[in-house]
Design an enzyme around this catalytic site. Structure first.
Site, PDB file in Angstrom:
ATOM      1  N   LYS A 120       0.819  -1.142   0.067  1.00 48.34           N
ATOM      2  CA  LYS A 120       0.135   0.193   0.041  1.00 48.34           C
ATOM      3  C   LYS A 120       0.903   1.293   0.126  1.00 48.34           C
ATOM      4  O   LYS A 120       0.325   2.510  -0.429  1.00 48.34           O
ATOM      5  CB  LYS A 120      -0.869  -0.074   1.178  1.00 48.34           C
ATOM      6  CG  LYS A 120      -2.243   0.348   1.078  1.00 48.34           C
ATOM      7  CD  LYS A 120      -2.768   0.565   2.368  1.00 48.34           C
ATOM      8  CE  LYS A 120      -3.956  -0.364   2.800  1.00 48.34           C
ATOM      9  NZ  LYS A 120      -4.535  -0.274   4.091  1.00 48.34           N
ATOM     10  N   CYS A 121       2.069   1.318   0.533  1.00 50.26           N
ATOM     11  CA  CYS A 121       2.783   2.463   0.903  1.00 50.26           C
ATOM     12  C   CYS A 121       3.814   2.903  -0.161  1.00 50.26           C
ATOM     13  O   CYS A 121       4.409   3.951   0.087  1.00 50.26           O
ATOM     14  CB  CYS A 121       3.432   2.074   2.079  1.00 50.26           C
ATOM     15  SG  CYS A 121       4.966   1.041   1.987  1.00 50.26           S
TER      16      CYS A 121
END
Lengths: 111, 120, 118
Positions: A109-110
């Protein structure tokens, strides 16, 4: 554990609805994932799906969006290696949708 | 005057890094320096767990750090992926108040805002 | 853009520190920082091809080092002393990395805006 039913066989999925085991993948599974993503696979889609799968097999990592664009531009030219083209094919996010259809783990996600 | 970024990478319960980072940050601010962000990565994300249970006679440094950052308007960020992998946060488990989910991409972009990065 | 050095220090066999450092390296490179990577101490084991064995139960992230080229990470270094201590020859290394001695490493550190260890 969630699963996808293909030819009356249960194929296990992870908690995000991605394929649990990379090696379970078939083109038929890809078609089913695409249906769940509301995408009708054209040859242009297949090209990206095979590309991200090949990417994973080589680098042991699902490509983040930026790097997918770059790798595609290098290999398939700037017409295909741009985010507009990829978003046209995979409107909910190419990294997210193409990796799912290609049977890869969900990208981080990051990044 | 310098602008600092602070990076925490080890477990705040098992180490003194939370105490150290606050001492450093206080000293830096007292000297007129600025702190742009504090980023928790790797095992430091354990401090983001909202459901830790500490006896009253043990300092709750993770909460102190959140208050400190709020007082001084310092961005207190943690890597969401590192936290999810460790089960620290999830859809049903929110982060401790004051800690903001971010990504490595944001941390990377903030490097242009600072003169020095100090790791704890 | 900043000159950022990430120093890998840990063996790939007993922790995922190197793996998370790799994510950090790629994130830095993705936003166009001038990233350098130094493998020192037990991290030189990350450069052996042996982690590709099927019985290796941590994620075989060293295979992803091939991404360095795609991310334009050209400054990849390995500590000569660490190789010597562990009896690893430069030609055993699975990726393109320049071997640096103590003086070179000092110069490398001096060129950086930021240094991150993992």
């Amino acid at each position: 554990m969630a699963h996808l039913t293909i030819n009356e066989t249960a194929v296990p999925l992870d908690q995000h609805g991605y394929l649990a085991n990379l090696q379970d993948w078939t083109e038929q599974i890809a078609v089913e994932f695409a249906r769940l993503e509301n995408i009708v696979l054209t040859s242009a889609h297949w090209e990206v799906v095979h590309f991200v799968r090949q990417f994973y097999l080589e680098f042991n990592s699902s490509p983040a969006m930026r790097i997918l664009v770059k790798a595609m531009a290098q290999q398939l030219g700037p017409d295909k290696g741009n985010s507009k083209y990829l978003f046209m094919l995979f409107p909910q996010g190419p990294a997210k949708q193409a990796t799912r259809i290609a049977g890869l783990p969900k990208p981080a996600k990051c990044l | 005057m310098a602008r600092f970024g602070l990076l925490l990478t080890c477990n705040g319960f098992a180490n003194q890094n939370l105490a150290s980072v606050m001492l450093f940050a206080r000293a830096a601010l007292n000297k007129g320096h600025e702190i742009d962000h504090l980023f928790l990565y790797q095992d430091a994300v354990y401090s983001v767990a909202a459901h830790t249970d500490l006896p009253a006679d043990e300092p709750d440094l993770a909460s102190e750090l959140a208050q400190f950052c709020q007082q001084h308007a310092i961005a207190l960020l943690f890597c969401i992926t590192a936290a999810e992998k460790r089960g620290v946060v999830s859809d049903i488990r929110p982060a401790r108040a004051g800690y903001i989910a971010a990504g490595l991409a944001e941390f990377a972009m903030r490097q242009v805002n600072i003169d020095k990065l100090v790791q704890f | 853009m900043r000159n950022i050095l990430v120093i890998q220090q840990h063996s790939p066999f007993n922790s995922s520190k190197g793996r998370e450092a790799l994510d950090l390296i790629l994130a830095m490179a993705a936003v166009e920082h001038n990233v350098s990577v130094l493998f020192s101490g037990d991290a030189v084991y990350q450069l052996l091809s042996s982690q590709d064995h099927v019985d290796f139960k941590l994620k075989a992230y060293p295979r992803s080092f091939k991404l360095f080229a795609l991310y334009d990470i050209e400054h990849v270094y390995v500590c000569q002393h660490a190789l010597q201590q562990r009896g690893i020859e430069a030609h055993d290394i699975s990726i393109r990395a320049k071997v640096l001695d103590k003086t070179d490493i000092a110069l490398l550190l001096a060129r950086q805006h930021q240094v991150i260890t993992s």
